[in-house]
Write a protein that holds these residues in place. Structure first.
Motif, PDB file in Angstrom:
ATOM      1  N   ALA A   1       0.776  -1.153   0.049  1.00 20.29           N
ATOM      2  CA  ALA A   1      -0.147   0.154  -0.030  1.00 20.29           C
ATOM      3  C   ALA A   1       1.043   1.276  -0.076  1.00 20.29           C
ATOM      4  O   ALA A   1       0.659   2.351  -0.416  1.00 20.29           O
ATOM      5  N   GLN A   2       1.907   1.348   0.927  1.00 18.49           N
ATOM      6  CA  GLN A   2       2.970   2.333   0.794  1.00 18.49           C
ATOM      7  C   GLN A   2       3.495   2.693  -0.592  1.00 18.49           C
ATOM      8  O   GLN A   2       3.417   3.750  -1.278  1.00 18.49           O
ATOM      9  N   VAL A   3       3.919   1.632  -1.154  1.00 20.41           N
ATOM     10  CA  VAL A   3       4.567   2.003  -2.535  1.00 20.41           C
ATOM     11  C   VAL A   3       3.622   2.227  -3.653  1.00 20.41           C
ATOM     12  O   VAL A   3       3.757   3.281  -4.261  1.00 20.41           O
ATOM     13  N   ARG A   4       2.300   1.780  -3.539  1.00 18.63           N
ATOM     14  CA  ARG A   4       1.476   2.305  -4.471  1.00 18.63           C
ATOM     15  C   ARG A   4       0.945   3.542  -4.220  1.00 18.63           C
ATOM     16  O   ARG A   4       0.810   4.305  -5.346  1.00 18.63           O
ATOM     17  N   ALA A   5       0.843   3.900  -3.086  1.00 18.70           N
ATOM     18  CA  ALA A   5       0.491   5.359  -2.531  1.00 18.70           C
ATOM     19  C   ALA A   5       1.617   6.351  -3.020  1.00 18.70           C
ATOM     20  O   ALA A   5       1.336   7.300  -3.659  1.00 18.70           O
ATOM     21  N   TRP A   6       2.957   6.186  -2.828  1.00 19.82           N
ATOM     22  CA  TRP A   6       4.020   6.992  -3.293  1.00 19.82           C
ATOM     23  C   TRP A   6       4.089   6.982  -4.750  1.00 19.82           C
ATOM     24  O   TRP A   6       4.135   8.106  -5.362  1.00 19.82           O
ATOM     25  N   SER A   7       3.934   5.953  -5.391  1.00 21.95           N
ATOM     26  CA  SER A   7       3.997   5.912  -6.848  1.00 21.95           C
ATOM     27  C   SER A   7       2.746   6.841  -7.546  1.00 21.95           C
ATOM     28  O   SER A   7       3.175   7.653  -8.427  1.00 21.95           O
ATOM     29  N   ALA A   8       1.614   6.653  -6.896  1.00 21.20           N
ATOM     30  CA  ALA A   8       0.642   7.573  -7.198  1.00 21.20           C
ATOM     31  C   ALA A   8       0.720   8.994  -7.184  1.00 21.20           C
ATOM     32  O   ALA A   8       0.791   9.874  -8.155  1.00 21.20           O
ATOM     33  N   GLU A   9       1.261   9.298  -6.028  1.00 22.02           N
ATOM     34  CA  GLU A   9       1.649  10.709  -5.899  1.00 22.02           C
ATOM     35  C   GLU A   9       2.645  11.562  -6.546  1.00 22.02           C
ATOM     36  O   GLU A   9       2.781  12.529  -7.051  1.00 22.02           O
ATOM     37  N   ALA A  10       3.629  10.456  -7.005  1.00 23.71           N
ATOM     38  CA  ALA A  10       4.710  10.896  -7.905  1.00 23.71           C
ATOM     39  C   ALA A  10       4.159  10.943  -9.323  1.00 23.71           C
ATOM     40  O   ALA A  10       5.234  11.220 -10.138  1.00 23.71           O
ATOM     41  N   GLY A  11       2.920  10.480  -9.618  1.00 27.98           N
ATOM     42  CA  GLY A  11       2.944  10.207 -11.190  1.00 27.98           C
ATOM     43  C   GLY A  11       3.503   9.136 -11.945  1.00 27.98           C
ATOM     44  O   GLY A  11       3.661   9.268 -12.973  1.00 27.98           O
ATOM     45  N   LEU A  12       3.736   8.253 -10.996  1.00 27.30           N
ATOM     46  CA  LEU A  12       4.302   6.867 -11.881  1.00 27.30           C
ATOM     47  C   LEU A  12       3.025   5.772 -12.018  1.00 27.30           C
ATOM     48  O   LEU A  12       2.311   5.674 -10.964  1.00 27.30           O
ATOM     49  N   SER A  13       3.118   5.185 -12.914  1.00 22.65           N
ATOM     50  CA  SER A  13       2.235   4.311 -13.237  1.00 22.65           C
ATOM     51  C   SER A  13       2.644   2.822 -13.132  1.00 22.65           C
ATOM     52  O   SER A  13       4.015   2.456 -13.254  1.00 22.65           O
ATOM     53  N   LEU A  14       1.955   1.671 -12.576  1.00 17.41           N
ATOM     54  CA  LEU A  14       2.569   0.553 -12.045  1.00 17.41           C
ATOM     55  C   LEU A  14       2.425  -0.321 -13.424  1.00 17.41           C
ATOM     56  O   LEU A  14       1.155  -0.588 -13.938  1.00 17.41           O
ATOM     57  N   VAL A  15       3.511  -0.715 -13.813  1.00 23.20           N
ATOM     58  CA  VAL A  15       3.533  -1.953 -14.938  1.00 23.20           C
ATOM     59  C   VAL A  15       3.250  -3.255 -14.509  1.00 23.20           C
ATOM     60  O   VAL A  15       2.358  -4.042 -14.824  1.00 23.20           O
ATOM     61  N   SER A  16       3.970  -3.560 -13.295  1.00 20.58           N
ATOM     62  CA  SER A  16       3.747  -4.914 -12.602  1.00 20.58           C
ATOM     63  C   SER A  16       4.134  -4.868 -11.050  1.00 20.58           C
ATOM     64  O   SER A  16       4.948  -4.064 -10.829  1.00 20.58           O
ATOM     65  N   VAL A  17       3.749  -5.974 -10.581  1.00 20.73           N
ATOM     66  CA  VAL A  17       4.338  -6.143  -9.054  1.00 20.73           C
ATOM     67  C   VAL A  17       4.520  -7.759  -8.919  1.00 20.73           C
ATOM     68  O   VAL A  17       3.705  -8.564  -9.300  1.00 20.73           O
ATOM     69  N   THR A  18       5.785  -8.072  -8.400  1.00 21.83           N
ATOM     70  CA  THR A  18       6.193  -9.531  -8.258  1.00 21.83           C
ATOM     71  C   THR A  18       6.587  -9.975  -7.108  1.00 21.83           C
ATOM     72  O   THR A  18       7.263  -8.967  -6.236  1.00 21.83           O
ATOM     73  N   GLY A  19       6.380 -11.027  -6.518  1.00 16.24           N
ATOM     74  CA  GLY A  19       6.823 -11.415  -5.238  1.00 16.24           C
ATOM     75  C   GLY A  19       7.920 -12.296  -5.375  1.00 16.24           C
ATOM     76  O   GLY A  19       8.073 -12.973  -6.442  1.00 16.24           O
ATOM     77  N   VAL A  20       9.161 -11.756  -4.678  1.00 12.14           N
ATOM     78  CA  VAL A  20      10.289 -12.576  -4.857  1.00 12.14           C
ATOM     79  C   VAL A  20      10.630 -13.371  -3.523  1.00 12.14           C
ATOM     80  O   VAL A  20      10.568 -12.879  -2.472  1.00 12.14           O
ATOM     81  N   ARG A  21      10.923 -14.498  -3.801  1.00 14.53           N
ATOM     82  CA  ARG A  21      10.943 -15.764  -2.861  1.00 14.53           C
ATOM     83  C   ARG A  21       9.614 -15.820  -2.032  1.00 14.53           C
ATOM     84  O   ARG A  21       9.646 -15.266  -0.810  1.00 14.53           O
ATOM     85  N   ILE A  22       8.696 -16.301  -2.635  1.00  9.92           N
ATOM     86  CA  ILE A  22       7.428 -16.401  -2.011  1.00  9.92           C
ATOM     87  C   ILE A  22       7.266 -17.740  -1.351  1.00  9.92           C
ATOM     88  O   ILE A  22       6.106 -17.908  -0.584  1.00  9.92           O
ATOM     89  N   PHE A  23       8.163 -18.614  -1.613  1.00  9.76           N
ATOM     90  CA  PHE A  23       7.875 -20.085  -1.044  1.00  9.76           C
ATOM     91  C   PHE A  23       9.126 -20.379  -0.124  1.00  9.76           C
ATOM     92  O   PHE A  23       8.996 -20.849   0.953  1.00  9.76           O
ATOM     93  N   HIS A  24      10.251 -20.154  -0.703  1.00 10.01           N
ATOM     94  CA  HIS A  24      11.649 -20.623  -0.126  1.00 10.01           C
ATOM     95  C   HIS A  24      11.777 -20.268   1.362  1.00 10.01           C
ATOM     96  O   HIS A  24      12.087 -21.150   2.326  1.00 10.01           O
ATOM     97  N   ASP A  25      11.301 -18.770   1.770  1.00 15.00           N
ATOM     98  CA  ASP A  25      11.702 -18.620   3.160  1.00 15.00           C
ATOM     99  C   ASP A  25      10.732 -19.065   4.220  1.00 15.00           C
ATOM    100  O   ASP A  25      11.035 -18.848   5.318  1.00 15.00           O
TER     101      ASP A  25
END
Length: 255
Positions: free
Chosen positions: A188-212
């Motif tokens: 939520a923080q990253v999305r809010a900051w991106s919107a405020e800065a005028g950046l559009s979201l191309v994609s979001v990815t989870g990194v190490r979603i199982f291993h840990d």
């Protein structure tokens, strides 16, 4: 909110990162998932790139090998020197500077900025994000990876740290060689900051979603890599990635 008032710089920890992260399946999975995603999303026109908080230089090397002239910013002396040794012969220019000095040392504007696993080690991550967005050229891409606060909570519960999770005491203190981030972030923080800065979201990815979360990590790394890459963007799995990676784009009309 971070309890620490200063940024964490990894002086003296190059060996710990090289052996304890990149010399393990954790590092292998992290780099493999990033390559899986970025090879399809980042521009391939060889535009100059800025790698902020480059660490041991893996992403700078990856970008340079794909035709980008890279400015590699890393404030830790031993991390930077190790990175320079790793990237010998490639079109990479090392810069010794903290993020606060970027407008003077690497003003851009940049068509491609990479900032992986940096914001969570800063006392003021939102200010740093805003600066990155300012340095990004219209039509430019920001590859951002942050440590996932929600995954950190989940991990603490699995380990039995119930009071810590209930009190939401998830931040590290940035002391000695402990590597719990001082400013873990939420989606939520990253999305809010991106919107405020005028950046559009191309994609979001989870990194190490199982291993840990594996109870027994003596498993086939090849099969685990296949699972990580297959499900890294599928809901709900991506939400519990130890890291969250965002590909962000600055429209030509952005201010």
């Amino acid at each position: 909110m971070s309890l620490v008032t200063h940024d964490r710089i990894f002086d003296g920890l190059a060996d710990k990162f090289e052996r304890g992260l990149y010399g393990t399946p954790r590092g292998t999975i992290r780099l493999a998932v990033l390559e899986h995603v970025l090879s399809h999303e980042l521009p391939t026109d060889g535009r100059p790139a800025l790698d902020v908080g480059a660490g041991l230089g893996q992403m700078s090397m990856w970008l340079a090998q794909r035709g980008h002239a890279v400015t590699m910013v890393e404030p830790s002396r031993d991390m930077r020197e190790r990175a320079i040794a790793n990237i010998s012969g490639l079109a990479v220019t090392p810069v010794d500077a903290p993020w606060q000095a970027l407008p003077e040392r690497a003003p851009g504007p940049w068509g491609l900025i990479v900032c992986h696993a940096v914001l969570e080690w800063l006392a003021a991550p939102e200010a740093a994000f805003t600066q990155l967005a300012t340095l990004l050229a219209p039509g430019g891409y920001l590859s951002l990876m942050v440590f996932n606060r929600d995954a950190l909570r989940f991990s603490n519960v699995i380990k039995g740290n119930l009071d810590k999770a209930l009190d939401d005491r998830l931040e590290g203190l940035g002391k000695r060689q402990r590597l719990t981030p001082i400013s873990p972030l939420t989606d939520a923080q990253v999305r809010a900051w991106s919107a405020e800065a005028g950046l559009s979201l191309v994609s979001v990815t989870g990194v190490r979603i199982f291993h840990d979360y594996l109870a027994d990590r003596d498993v086939s790394l090849d099969k685990l890599l296949e699972l990580e890459c297959r499900h890294c963007r599928q809901d709900p799995h991506w939400r519990l990635g130890r890291y969250l990676h965002y590909t962000l784009f600055k429209p030509e009309t952005a201010s």
